[in-house]
Write an enzyme that holds these catalytic residues in place. Structure first.
Site, short mmCIF file in Angstrom:
data_model
loop_
_atom_site.label_atom_id
_atom_site.label_comp_id
_atom_site.label_asym_id
_atom_site.label_seq_id
_atom_site.Cartn_x
_atom_site.Cartn_y
_atom_site.Cartn_z
N TYR A 31 0.84 -1.20 0.00
CA TYR A 31 0.00 0.00 0.00
C TYR A 31 0.87 1.25 0.00
CZ TYR A 31 0.96 1.09 4.91
OH TYR A 31 1.58 1.45 6.08
N ARG A 50 8.28 4.00 -4.73
CA ARG A 50 8.41 3.07 -3.59
C ARG A 50 7.42 1.91 -3.74
NH1 ARG A 50 7.79 5.56 2.28
NH2 ARG A 50 5.63 5.72 1.66
N ARG A 99 -7.59 -20.38 -0.99
CA ARG A 99 -6.50 -20.17 -0.04
C ARG A 99 -5.44 -21.26 -0.13
NH1 ARG A 99 -4.51 -21.30 4.81
NH2 ARG A 99 -3.66 -19.60 6.08
N HIS A 101 -0.95 -21.10 0.02
CA HIS A 101 0.10 -20.11 0.27
C HIS A 101 0.82 -19.67 -1.00
CE1 HIS A 101 -0.72 -21.31 4.34
NE2 HIS A 101 0.09 -20.37 4.80
N LYS A 146 6.51 -1.77 2.01
CA LYS A 146 5.31 -1.18 2.63
C LYS A 146 4.15 -2.16 2.47
CE LYS A 146 3.27 3.45 3.16
NZ LYS A 146 3.36 3.52 4.61
N GLU A 178 12.39 3.44 14.43
CA GLU A 178 11.33 4.21 13.77
C GLU A 178 10.05 4.03 14.55
OE1 GLU A 178 9.92 3.10 9.84
OE2 GLU A 178 10.04 0.95 10.28
N LEU A 202 11.08 1.48 7.15
CA LEU A 202 10.52 1.94 5.89
C LEU A 202 11.27 3.21 5.49
CD1 LEU A 202 8.16 1.47 3.81
CD2 LEU A 202 7.08 3.40 4.94
N1 PDD Z 1 3.03 5.37 7.32
N2 PDD Z 1 7.66 4.07 8.91
C1 PDD Z 1 6.52 3.37 8.89
C2 PDD Z 1 6.47 2.05 9.57
C3 PDD Z 1 5.38 3.90 8.24
O1 PDD Z 1 4.23 3.20 8.20
C4 PDD Z 1 5.45 5.19 7.64
C5 PDD Z 1 4.28 5.80 6.92
C6 PDD Z 1 6.67 5.88 7.71
C7 PDD Z 1 6.85 7.25 7.09
O2 PDD Z 1 6.90 7.16 5.68
P1 PDD Z 1 6.41 8.37 4.76
O3 PDD Z 1 7.19 9.55 5.16
O4 PDD Z 1 6.73 7.92 3.39
O5 PDD Z 1 4.94 8.54 5.01
C8 PDD Z 1 7.75 5.28 8.33
C9 PDD Z 1 1.84 5.72 6.58
C10 PDD Z 1 1.60 7.17 6.52
C11 PDD Z 1 0.66 4.93 7.10
O6 PDD Z 1 0.82 3.72 7.26
O7 PDD Z 1 -0.42 5.48 7.31
#
Ligand code: PDD
Length: 281
Positions: A31, A50, A99, A101, A146, A178, A202
């Site tokens: 996503y 990304r 379903r 895997h 992501k 993070e 991320l």
């Molecule tokens: N989250 N780290 C994680 C684990 C994240 O889920 C996000 C963003 C970031 C920051 O990335 P960016 O600057 O590209 O938004 C870092 C989004 C906003 C979410 O899951 O809603």
């Protein structure tokens, strides 16, 4: 609100996916969340790049991402989101199949795009700072992807919520790396420090923008660890993220960060980020 699902634009409440969708069964999908300022998507190209990397990493054949950017633009128009703040959400899963895997053969990915209004966090969060807590990082070793598999992030964020804090900071091997939905940056000896881009975080688009702004402002930067046992040396701490923007942390697990107020480097970066996002996208 209108959304896009598998080639169709339809009301949000009518959008349905089958229970055999692999996103539902396996969290087998990727996503993106992008921010829209005054009707203009911010750093959309970076978000799409990304997403393409993530899809490639999980070997999911990417739909035409430029087409999805055009769909997002159409949703901004049709949902009257050309003024004020909004977010764009895009999700692609490996599609619908019984379903098992291993990857199904000849299955079309499920593609979903939404654009909806975004209410800024209260100004006092940015002005006075927020609280954060630490949690053990129990995630997998591909946090650079992501993926929609966000259960550890959900549990971490819920723990923060229950502690009256804004964010949970993942700690891996004694290092603050993070947040549950944001990156973490700190100031040590006047240098802006943030965990290097690797498989454990991320690579945030906002993090990149903030590092660029710091370089432009002549603030020294270093991609390296912030050790929890060197917390006394951390004079400023803040989060970066698409929805979080530049959000100061003034308390970590109840202890003040630095002198407990928002520090000067955070303020400069907040101002620069605001200027950038509120002027040209
Ligand atoms: N989250 N780290 C994680 C684990 C994240 O889920 C996000 C963003 C970031 C920051 O990335 P960016 O600057 O590209 O938004 C870092 C989004 C906003 C979410 O899951 O809603």
């Amino acid at each position: 609100m209108l959304v896009y699902l598998n080639g169709e634009i339809l009301p949000h409440e009518s959008a349905r996916i089958p229970v055999d969708d692999r996103g539902f069964l396996f969290a087998d999908g990727i996503y993106e969340v992008a921010r829209v300022y005054d009707g203009r998507p911010f750093r959309m190209d970076a978000h799409l790049a990304r997403m393409a990397d993530g899809l490639r990493a999980i070997r999911l054949e990417a739909p035409d991402l430029d087409r999805l950017a055009a769909v997002a633009e159409e949703l901004l128009d049709r949902n009257n989101l050309r003024t004020g703040g909004a977010t764009i959400y895009i999700q692609v899963t490996r599609g619908v199949a019984p379903r098992k895997h291993a990857f199904p053969a000849n299955v079309t990915p499920t593609v979903y795009v939404a654009a909806k209004p975004f209410q800024d966090y209260p100004a006092e969060y940015f002005d006075a700072g927020v609280a954060a807590i630490r949690v053990a990082d129990t995630r997998w070793a591909r946090c650079d992807i992501k993926s929609v598999a966000l259960l550890p992030n959900v549990l971490a964020n819920q723990a923060a919520h229950e502690a009256g804090a804004f964010e949970a900071i993942f700690v891996r091997d004694g290092v603050l790396i993070e947040g549950s939905h944001s990156n973490l940056l700190g100031v040590i000896d006047g240098t802006l420090v943030t965990y290097p881009k690797c498989n454990y975080i991320l690579g945030g688009i906002t993090r990149d923008v903030v590092l660029d702004l710091a370089r432009q402002l002549g603030i020294p930067t270093r991609e390296g660890p912030i050790h929890e046992d060197r917390f006394a040396d951390v004079t400023e701490l803040f989060l970066s993220g698409t929805t979080t923007e530049v959000m100061p942390i003034t308390r970590l697990d109840g202890r003040p960060v630095g002198d407990g107020t928002v520090g000067p480097i955070t303020r400069r970066l907040q101002a620069a980020y605001r200027e950038l996002t509120r002027s040209a996208a």
